[in-house]
Design a protein around this motif. Sequence first.
Motif, PDB file in Angstrom:
ATOM      1  N   ALA A 184     -16.970   0.080  -5.941  1.00 25.84           N
ATOM      2  CA  ALA A 184     -17.255   0.451  -7.321  1.00 25.84           C
ATOM      3  C   ALA A 184     -18.533  -0.224  -7.810  1.00 25.84           C
ATOM      4  O   ALA A 184     -19.325   0.378  -8.538  1.00 25.84           O
ATOM      5  CB  ALA A 184     -16.077   0.075  -8.214  1.00 25.84           C
TER       6      ALA A 184
ATOM      7  N   ASN B 143     -21.545   2.289  -8.951  1.00 31.44           N
ATOM      8  CA  ASN B 143     -21.948   2.296 -10.357  1.00 31.44           C
ATOM      9  C   ASN B 143     -23.299   1.652 -10.598  1.00 31.44           C
ATOM     10  O   ASN B 143     -23.963   1.966 -11.579  1.00 31.44           O
ATOM     11  CB  ASN B 143     -20.899   1.581 -11.210  1.00 31.44           C
TER      12      ASN B 143
ATOM     13  N   GLU C  38     -12.271  -3.211 -14.310  1.00 31.00           N
ATOM     14  CA  GLU C  38     -13.355  -3.173 -15.284  1.00 31.00           C
ATOM     15  C   GLU C  38     -14.724  -3.234 -14.639  1.00 31.00           C
ATOM     16  O   GLU C  38     -15.732  -3.350 -15.336  1.00 31.00           O
ATOM     17  CB  GLU C  38     -13.198  -4.325 -16.270  1.00 31.00           C
TER      18      GLU C  38
ATOM     19  N   PRO D  12     -16.555  -0.922 -13.475  1.00 33.11           N
ATOM     20  CA  PRO D  12     -17.521   0.049 -14.007  1.00 33.11           C
ATOM     21  C   PRO D  12     -18.190  -0.402 -15.301  1.00 33.11           C
ATOM     22  O   PRO D  12     -19.228   0.118 -15.667  1.00 33.11           O
ATOM     23  CB  PRO D  12     -16.667   1.306 -14.250  1.00 33.11           C
ATOM     24  N   LYS D  13     -17.598  -1.375 -15.963  1.00 37.38           N
ATOM     25  CA  LYS D  13     -18.220  -1.840 -17.207  1.00 37.38           C
ATOM     26  C   LYS D  13     -18.889  -3.194 -17.032  1.00 37.38           C
ATOM     27  O   LYS D  13     -19.146  -3.910 -18.002  1.00 37.38           O
ATOM     28  CB  LYS D  13     -17.146  -1.944 -18.290  1.00 37.38           C
TER      29      LYS D  13
ATOM     30  N   PRO E  24     -14.842   4.744 -22.401  1.00 36.55           N
ATOM     31  CA  PRO E  24     -14.224   5.504 -21.313  1.00 36.55           C
ATOM     32  C   PRO E  24     -12.863   6.106 -21.684  1.00 36.55           C
ATOM     33  O   PRO E  24     -12.285   6.838 -20.911  1.00 36.55           O
ATOM     34  CB  PRO E  24     -14.081   4.484 -20.208  1.00 36.55           C
TER      35      PRO E  24
ATOM     36  N   PRO F  31      -9.911   0.019 -25.469  1.00 40.06           N
ATOM     37  CA  PRO F  31     -10.627  -0.102 -24.195  1.00 40.06           C
ATOM     38  C   PRO F  31      -9.681  -0.599 -23.120  1.00 40.06           C
ATOM     39  O   PRO F  31      -8.577  -1.063 -23.392  1.00 40.06           O
ATOM     40  CB  PRO F  31     -11.709  -1.136 -24.503  1.00 40.06           C
ATOM     41  N   LEU F  32     -10.146  -0.518 -21.903  1.00 38.25           N
ATOM     42  CA  LEU F  32      -9.251  -0.780 -20.782  1.00 38.25           C
ATOM     43  C   LEU F  32      -9.099  -2.263 -20.542  1.00 38.25           C
ATOM     44  O   LEU F  32      -9.249  -2.735 -19.430  1.00 38.25           O
ATOM     45  CB  LEU F  32      -9.829  -0.140 -19.524  1.00 38.25           C
ATOM     46  N   ASP F  33      -8.825  -3.002 -21.576  1.00 43.19           N
ATOM     47  CA  ASP F  33      -8.874  -4.436 -21.333  1.00 43.19           C
ATOM     48  C   ASP F  33      -7.514  -5.065 -21.113  1.00 43.19           C
ATOM     49  O   ASP F  33      -7.421  -6.262 -20.944  1.00 43.19           O
ATOM     50  CB  ASP F  33      -9.604  -5.143 -22.465  1.00 43.19           C
TER      51      ASP F  33
ATOM     52  N   ARG G  21     -13.499   3.271  -8.611  1.00 45.42           N
ATOM     53  CA  ARG G  21     -13.703   3.673 -10.007  1.00 45.42           C
ATOM     54  C   ARG G  21     -15.187   3.905 -10.259  1.00 45.42           C
ATOM     55  O   ARG G  21     -15.982   2.979 -10.173  1.00 45.42           O
ATOM     56  CB  ARG G  21     -13.165   2.597 -10.931  1.00 45.42           C
ATOM     57  N   ILE G  22     -15.508   5.144 -10.517  1.00 43.41           N
ATOM     58  CA  ILE G  22     -16.901   5.480 -10.790  1.00 43.41           C
ATOM     59  C   ILE G  22     -16.971   5.997 -12.203  1.00 43.41           C
ATOM     60  O   ILE G  22     -16.255   6.936 -12.574  1.00 43.41           O
ATOM     61  CB  ILE G  22     -17.426   6.521  -9.803  1.00 43.41           C
ATOM     62  N   ARG G  23     -17.823   5.409 -12.954  1.00 42.29           N
ATOM     63  CA  ARG G  23     -17.856   5.815 -14.351  1.00 42.29           C
ATOM     64  C   ARG G  23     -18.671   7.088 -14.495  1.00 42.29           C
ATOM     65  O   ARG G  23     -19.593   7.348 -13.704  1.00 42.29           O
ATOM     66  CB  ARG G  23     -18.441   4.707 -15.208  1.00 42.29           C
TER      67      ARG G  23
END
Lengths: 449, 597
Positions: free
Chosen positions: A284, A288, A366, A368-369, B57, B191-193, B218-220
């Motif tokens: 990832a 990314n 996380e 990707p962020k 996202p 958010p995905l936290d 996981r590709i954004r």
Amino acid sequence: MFKSFQLHHRHIPFRILLSKIISFLGAQKWVCGNWGLFVPIFSLQLALWSWAGTNQLKEFQVFYFADFGSAGDVLEDDPVGRLKVFVYELPSKYNKKILQKDPRCLNHMFAAEIFMHRFLLSSPVRTLNPEEADWFYTPVYTTCDLTPNGLPLPFKSPRMMRSAIQLISSNWPYWNRTEGADHFFVVPHDFGACFHYQEEKAIERGILQLLRRATLVQTFGQRNHVCLKEGSITIPPYAPPQKMHTHLIPDKTPRSIFVSFRGLFYDVGNDPEGGYYARGARAAVWENFKDNPLFDISTEHPTTYYEDMQRAVFCLCPLGWAPWSPRLVEAVIFGCIPVIIADDIVLPFADAIPWEEIGVFVAEEEVPKLDTILTSISPEVILRKQRLLANPSMKQAMLFPQPAQPGDAFHQVLNGLARKLPHDNTVFLKPGEKILNWTAGPVGDLKPW
Amino acid sequence: MSKTCHRDELICVSLSLSLRIDTRIAVAKWKYEKQYMCKSHRDVKVFSTNLKPPPSPTFDLLPSNSKRKLFCYELQTSNQIQTYESSSALGLQLTNTHSVTIYTDKMKLSALQQSYLTRRANSFRGSGQLDSAGDGAVKSPAAIFWLVIHGLCCLISLVLGFRFSRLVFFFLFSASLYTAPFRGGTEIAAPLDGPPPANRTAAVGTASRVVVGRHGIRIRPWPHPDPVEVMKAHRIIERVQREQRTLFGVKNPRTVIAVTPTYVRTFQTLHLTGVMHALMLVPYDLVWIVVEAGGVTNETASIIAKSGLRTIHVGFSQRMPNLWEARHKLESRLRLHALRVVRKEKLDGVVVFADDSNTHSMELFEEAQNVKWIGAVSVGILLHSDESSSMVQMEEEGAVMPVQGPACNATDKLVGWHTFNSLRYTGKSAVYVDDKAPVLPRKLEWSGFVLNSRLVWKDVDDKPEWVKDLDSLNGVDEEIESPLSLLKSTSLVEPLGNCGRQVLLWWLRVEARTDSKFPSQWIIDPPLDITIPSKRTPWPDTPPELPSNDKVLIGTQEQTNKPSLRTKTPRSRRSRSKRKHDTKVIGVQISTHSEQN
């Protein structure tokens, strides 16, 4: 339980007071065991947190999740005088012969098992009288079996370990006294004493039966994992100190790389599809951020590998097959803020090194962020982390130098062992009591070595 | 109650919603779900793949009051769907490559669960707890959920006693930490936290949140970085570097006083421009003292004016002689003259002797900041020696590096000097400026020294005693060979640049003949001779051999400076073949020219 309050916030007294209040309230819940009280206490705590700010929350988590989370001065403890270690005299086929066969073991990530042995032989904590010993050490090099490529194969390790234990238990009375509860073993393999490089297999195997009572000194660390048993000491992987030293560049060299990473993203050989290796986290990162100019990432391992880390602000330390990575050590040595991407990792000497303070933790999902997460850290926090990283005792604790120096990783291991003293009463078995099952485990492990 | 179905490129998720039902986990692998069919298309809502990625996202899909709703998501060329749990509301990620991620919370996709969750043992903290919560919530609101938790924990803490109850509380509490703020509001897209809910292979059986085995990559959906974040990153880097400078850089930078002796000649512009640009790059305050032999001229003034630096341009009445020996002496006097300016003006800083033909590394100026009274650096000496014999000789003698500077022992103490050994050049070096032979440096060049300007001030209290006063040198200026002559004892010189191991500047003397001519200020006016008329292009081939006579070459220089009567073609002066041709033609011309002379 209250150890976490002797921590690094000493300079802010009101913080301590506050955390004591919170912890007191938390403790009340246990004492009264009455859940009716929970809601008011919880809301009171919430109010206190919001007042104390987010840092308090982090401290709270540390406090609740585990007893470790201390910092600073513990690193400078001197173990000498606090414990005595007896080193078993084993035939050289368990250690020296193996090393002779493959000297590459000395420069390997797992070389800690060899250097620990050498260190203990000349250490002042060593005692030649086993009767007065607090700890017993069995010098057996279980991970020094390398493939031509230099990868360690732990297939023979269980049998070798078993054979060594059989030897010490028949030649000395001390093993049978406790069935290993006052013995420690260095097992620096990927999944420690589970002795397999694939996580699923390692989990299936579990910790070697005979080591279930011993204290394990291992690089592997992940919370709630079968391969990390309670009371183990997590150590950093071995990184060559001299080599790293020769690659030091002046501190004033401007750090102009935002994020640096050199290493595999996909392990095509073992995981052609991707997503299994590093739980997909490394892939990832690549997918990314391969075109992101802030990310200096590649699979190449240039000769300037160490220099690049010294020119970077952040160094990614994602998990690989195992959660730990030598990058953790390298990042600390080279003052590059480690970005730890490994859910539930237990970091080396987490009871002495404030990893929360010096590193950045990013959940695997996380990734990707990652850019958003890293850029939203305030520069002041980054500078604070860098100042902490510059602390020489922090660097020292990550290394296994030859000869040993005060405060280095050897001493941290001894400190960890000393902190477990005096032994609990449960350590010593009653006459006739047997806990370990010598015949459990895969049949292959029971064959003689 | 709920159902998942898909048609060729359509995945439909039928959601049964009760308000305030607590978190459910959905895990989908659509390729395994082919048996489910869409019930109806009536309330099917299709999201095309052209759907713009949301700013965050996750995004809202669930109307808060709907009892039952069918959602369909059109997928394009997808071969894999993996769904991750999160503690927040439903989110959908579409990428046109290979993975689709659905985040759900506050709802139950039971059909999906069947396929996947059976593979996983429900752990105590994650699924176990959530299961009970979910079932309760179907029947009644969150109060029951809490009651269940309460009862459960009471029971466990009673049974297992104080020690274990603490552990349980840790886990419970961490869960409530994350879920509490989001409870009740299904429409909140967080958010995905949150941590992924607990699940683990059966083999583990303990309460870890980390799943062993294959995970999705996981590709954004948004490939490019946010420019605002990029700017933030650069600000962070800048801040870090500023901190590095304050921590490890020069603390209180001193003014650099550069001293340059010069005079008007053919190569002056060439050399002076080079050193000027080096000085312009120095990141400290700088005063440039230019001492000109033969008096101040407009040529020099116009060059140094371009620097934009603070300059002090002073003249020296004596003209530059043609003998190298005398030149070196005069240059020393020019430098001493500059030091007298420093003394008179009480300039405070570090004096650097920047000869106009030298090349400086920026580290020199950095190192100069560290000097206490007088420092020495290593100077690389660039000699041209065109006689192959002398080259051979040098190689035979070997090991002698053309470097001047301080010599240190292993403990970084000054123990001596590397000087330039001129013996081997005896009889071979240039005496006159015009000589065709290597120009030799002095034993130790001035440019290898750095002074604290207070060393030459008149009355300073803390001035060391081992330095001579400038005034006491009167009349014997010519005997000052290097700054060392200003000292009574040379043992206190500080070796700089890693104790002389680093060469920080290079000494080079390249000069044109004294009688060479050049256009004043290098402005071509009036126009030069045209050696090839433009109509003769393309250029005729010229014989490859260069003129063997050096005199002719030098004559070239002379000639090109000559004004011409013909029309100018400035463009044509670039090509290489042209230049060769040029040379030849001029060579012919010069011979006639010299005859005229």
